[in-house]
Enzyme design. Structure first.
Site, PDB file in Angstrom:
ATOM      1  N   LYS A  81       0.867  -1.187   0.000  1.00  0.00           N
ATOM      2  CA  LYS A  81       0.000   0.000   0.000  1.00  0.00           C
ATOM      3  C   LYS A  81       0.895   1.227   0.000  1.00  0.00           C
ATOM      4  O   LYS A  81       1.990   1.199   0.579  1.00  0.00           O
ATOM      5  CB  LYS A  81      -0.866   0.013   1.273  1.00  0.00           C
ATOM      6  N   GLY A 182     -25.109   2.487   2.435  1.00  0.00           N
ATOM      7  CA  GLY A 182     -24.240   3.090   1.418  1.00  0.00           C
ATOM      8  C   GLY A 182     -24.705   2.715   0.021  1.00  0.00           C
ATOM      9  O   GLY A 182     -24.708   1.548  -0.347  1.00  0.00           O
ATOM     10  N   GLY A 184     -23.365   3.877  -2.933  1.00  0.00           N
ATOM     11  CA  GLY A 184     -22.368   4.339  -3.889  1.00  0.00           C
ATOM     12  C   GLY A 184     -22.144   3.281  -4.953  1.00  0.00           C
ATOM     13  O   GLY A 184     -23.035   2.475  -5.244  1.00  0.00           O
ATOM     14  N   VAL A 186     -20.385   0.531  -4.977  1.00  0.00           N
ATOM     15  CA  VAL A 186     -20.499  -0.867  -4.549  1.00  0.00           C
ATOM     16  C   VAL A 186     -21.922  -1.175  -4.050  1.00  0.00           C
ATOM     17  O   VAL A 186     -22.555  -2.130  -4.521  1.00  0.00           O
ATOM     18  CB  VAL A 186     -19.447  -1.196  -3.460  1.00  0.00           C
TER      19      VAL A 186
HETATM   20  P1  NAD Z   1     -18.562   5.329  -2.899  1.00  0.00           P
HETATM   21  O1  NAD Z   1     -17.907   6.561  -2.442  1.00  0.00           O
HETATM   22  O2  NAD Z   1     -18.964   5.187  -4.337  1.00  0.00           O
HETATM   23  O3  NAD Z   1     -19.896   5.080  -2.037  1.00  0.00           O
HETATM   24  C1  NAD Z   1     -19.946   5.194  -0.654  1.00  0.00           C
HETATM   25  C2  NAD Z   1     -21.358   5.664  -0.307  1.00  0.00           C
HETATM   26  O4  NAD Z   1     -21.528   5.575   1.105  1.00  0.00           O
HETATM   27  C3  NAD Z   1     -21.617   7.114  -0.717  1.00  0.00           C
HETATM   28  O5  NAD Z   1     -22.835   7.187  -1.446  1.00  0.00           O
HETATM   29  C4  NAD Z   1     -21.718   7.844   0.643  1.00  0.00           C
HETATM   30  O6  NAD Z   1     -22.610   8.940   0.603  1.00  0.00           O
HETATM   31  C5  NAD Z   1     -22.246   6.730   1.519  1.00  0.00           C
HETATM   32  N1  NAD Z   1     -22.019   6.911   2.957  1.00  0.00           N
HETATM   33  C6  NAD Z   1     -20.977   7.477   3.599  1.00  0.00           C
HETATM   34  N2  NAD Z   1     -21.171   7.428   4.927  1.00  0.00           N
HETATM   35  C7  NAD Z   1     -22.348   6.808   5.134  1.00  0.00           C
HETATM   36  C8  NAD Z   1     -23.092   6.463   6.285  1.00  0.00           C
HETATM   37  N3  NAD Z   1     -22.654   6.731   7.513  1.00  0.00           N
HETATM   38  N4  NAD Z   1     -24.276   5.816   6.129  1.00  0.00           N
HETATM   39  C9  NAD Z   1     -24.749   5.534   4.904  1.00  0.00           C
HETATM   40  N5  NAD Z   1     -24.086   5.857   3.752  1.00  0.00           N
HETATM   41  C10 NAD Z   1     -22.904   6.478   3.887  1.00  0.00           C
HETATM   42  O7  NAD Z   1     -17.601   4.139  -2.449  1.00  0.00           O
HETATM   43  P2  NAD Z   1     -17.606   2.643  -2.983  1.00  0.00           P
HETATM   44  O8  NAD Z   1     -16.586   2.514  -4.056  1.00  0.00           O
HETATM   45  O9  NAD Z   1     -19.004   2.214  -3.224  1.00  0.00           O
HETATM   46  O10 NAD Z   1     -17.012   1.871  -1.713  1.00  0.00           O
HETATM   47  C11 NAD Z   1     -17.826   1.597  -0.587  1.00  0.00           C
HETATM   48  C12 NAD Z   1     -17.003   0.848   0.454  1.00  0.00           C
HETATM   49  O11 NAD Z   1     -16.472  -0.351  -0.113  1.00  0.00           O
HETATM   50  C13 NAD Z   1     -15.790   1.617   0.997  1.00  0.00           C
HETATM   51  O12 NAD Z   1     -15.599   1.257   2.343  1.00  0.00           O
HETATM   52  C14 NAD Z   1     -14.645   1.076   0.151  1.00  0.00           C
HETATM   53  O13 NAD Z   1     -13.415   1.198   0.847  1.00  0.00           O
HETATM   54  C15 NAD Z   1     -15.057  -0.370   0.030  1.00  0.00           C
HETATM   55  N6  NAD Z   1     -14.477  -1.058  -1.136  1.00  0.00           N
HETATM   56  C16 NAD Z   1     -14.703  -0.577  -2.384  1.00  0.00           C
HETATM   57  C17 NAD Z   1     -14.161  -1.262  -3.474  1.00  0.00           C
HETATM   58  C18 NAD Z   1     -14.417  -0.793  -4.890  1.00  0.00           C
HETATM   59  O14 NAD Z   1     -14.100  -1.545  -5.812  1.00  0.00           O
HETATM   60  N7  NAD Z   1     -14.971   0.396  -5.106  1.00  0.00           N
HETATM   61  C19 NAD Z   1     -13.399  -2.420  -3.268  1.00  0.00           C
HETATM   62  C20 NAD Z   1     -13.217  -2.896  -1.965  1.00  0.00           C
HETATM   63  C21 NAD Z   1     -13.770  -2.199  -0.908  1.00  0.00           C
END
Ligand code: NAD
Length: 353
Positions: A81, A182, A184, A186
């Site tokens: 990392k 969440g 987003g 994922v």
């Molecule tokens: P993203 O930023 O697209 O979505 C995150 C969402 O969570 C946003 O819509 C945000 O408004 C919402 N959010 C934040 N705080 C919140 C809360 N307290 N309650 C409810 N919603 C809340 O991120 P993502 O890419 O969808 O990733 C989501 C999680 O998965 C993160 O923890 C990330 O580290 C993990 N992750 C993502 C990937 C990937 O491929 N994108 C891979 C492994 C892990």
């Protein structure tokens, strides 16, 4: 900055390097936890830390997490990392990205970087102009690579199906109630896949409009971010923040299963025991959320070997995530140990520790 070997997250990391480039103002830490299975792969986080010791902690903790994740996904890569320490304004320049690319190149392929919090696809392209050792670059249609979000969602969807089969004895998610925290990249991806099967969905996001839009699209119900952890459901799927499974969060849960993509869901390792004691089956986050790294590491390995990288091969590999989860849950059932501990022990063995 304190010596990193006195840090609680120090775990016999193979190499930890602080990089400073005076001309561009870049300060970064690159941590290689393990190259036992192959080059250490893991994203670069661009962040402002009020204390550089916190940046070191992130690099140590997150690189170890990548070793575990990559090993449990059966990938021929190790864990690393990088963190780039930004100033208060979050300023990130081309010159800094170039200097960072040169620093990655100096590892001569022992560290492979990717996008993480604070980075964009364009940043990765700029870094790639100085080093080949980057994964997650824009991909052509039908090829591995590109946005990892949909692939992470695909793995979580398979994992949730495996969890309800194991814990609830159900072969389909039709009618199974999943509360998604969440919406987003994922979380909404997971919800869309579950909706196709006829799952009952409750959705939440701190951006309430976003949750409402996904709920309307999929015929689910939106609840506030404060409410979602207490919703009575079969599966609680955290896809927003880390450390949500703490004393208070676990006490509020009213579900049989926790299975979602957020990184570092357990506030502390002992919270895995608390879930276990409450009879809630937990899918270890770094196992269920490996779809994205499976996709981008395959892209990198194909590019390195000069072979084509068919996206169907990635899908097949992601479909193997449930087999690893099953192995963990069976061992947890047999030994009475919480699933997070079982997974950590398996991962450590795979990386030769
Ligand atoms: P993203 O930023 O697209 O979505 C995150 C969402 O969570 C946003 O819509 C945000 O408004 C919402 N959010 C934040 N705080 C919140 C809360 N307290 N309650 C409810 N919603 C809340 O991120 P993502 O890419 O969808 O990733 C989501 C999680 O998965 C993160 O923890 C990330 O580290 C993990 N992750 C993502 C990937 C990937 O491929 N994108 C891979 C492994 C892990």
């Amino acid at each position: 900055m304190p010596a990193f070997w006195s840090e609680p997250d120090w775990d016999e990391h193979e190499r930890v390097e602080v990089v400073h480039d005076r001309a561009s103002g870049l300060t970064a830490i690159i941590a290689l936890h393990s190259t036992h299975l192959g080059p250490a792969a893991g994203g670069t986080r661009f962040w402002h830390y009020d204390d550089p010791a916190k940046a070191m902690r992130d690099a140590l903790r997150l690189s170890r997490g990548m070793s575990y994740k990559n090993a449990m996904a059966g990938l021929p890569i190790g864990g690393g990392k990088a963190v780039v320490l930004l100033d208060k304004t979050g300023r990130k320049t081309q010159a800094m990205l170039h200097a960072f690319g040169d620093a990655v190149e100096a590892f001569d392929g022992r560290y492979v970087t990717a996008e993480d919090v604070g980075a964009t696809e364009d940043d990765m392209v700029t870094i790639h102009s100085r080093t080949q050792h980057v994964c997650g670059l824009p991909a052509d249609e039908g090829d591995a690579g590109g946005d990892p979000g949909p692939f992470t969602a695909m793995g979580i969807y398979h994992g949730i199906k495996a969890a309800i089969a194991h814990k609830l004895g159900k072969e389909t998610t039709k009618g199974v109630h999943v509360a998604v925290q969440g919406c987003g990249s994922v979380g909404s991806g997971v919800a869309r896949l579950l909706a196709k099967d006829g799952a009952q969905l409750t959705l939440s996001d701190i951006d309430e409009k976003r949750a409402a839009a996904v709920a309307e699209e999929l015929g689910g119900k939106a609840v506030s971010a404060e409410q979602v952890m207490g919703v009575e459901c079969d599966v609680f799927s955290p896809n927003a923040l880390g450390a949500i499974l703490d004393d208070e969060g676990i006490a509020r849960l009213d579900c049989a299963i926790v299975a979602g993509g957020a990184n570092n869901q357990l506030a502390r390792p002992e919270h895995g025991q608390q879930l276990h004691d409450r009879g809630i089956m937990y899918a270890p986050d770094y196992v269920i959320n490996a779809g994205g790294i499976i996709n981008v590491s395959y892209e990198y390995l194909c590019r390195r070997e000069g072979t084509s990288c068919d996206i169907n091969e990635v899908r097949k590999r992601i479909a193997q995530i449930p087999a690893r989860l099953e192995e963990i849950w069976r061992e947890s059932d047999a030994s009475g140990r919480p699933s997070n501990e079982v997974a950590d022990a398996m991962a450590q063995k795979l990386i030769g520790r």
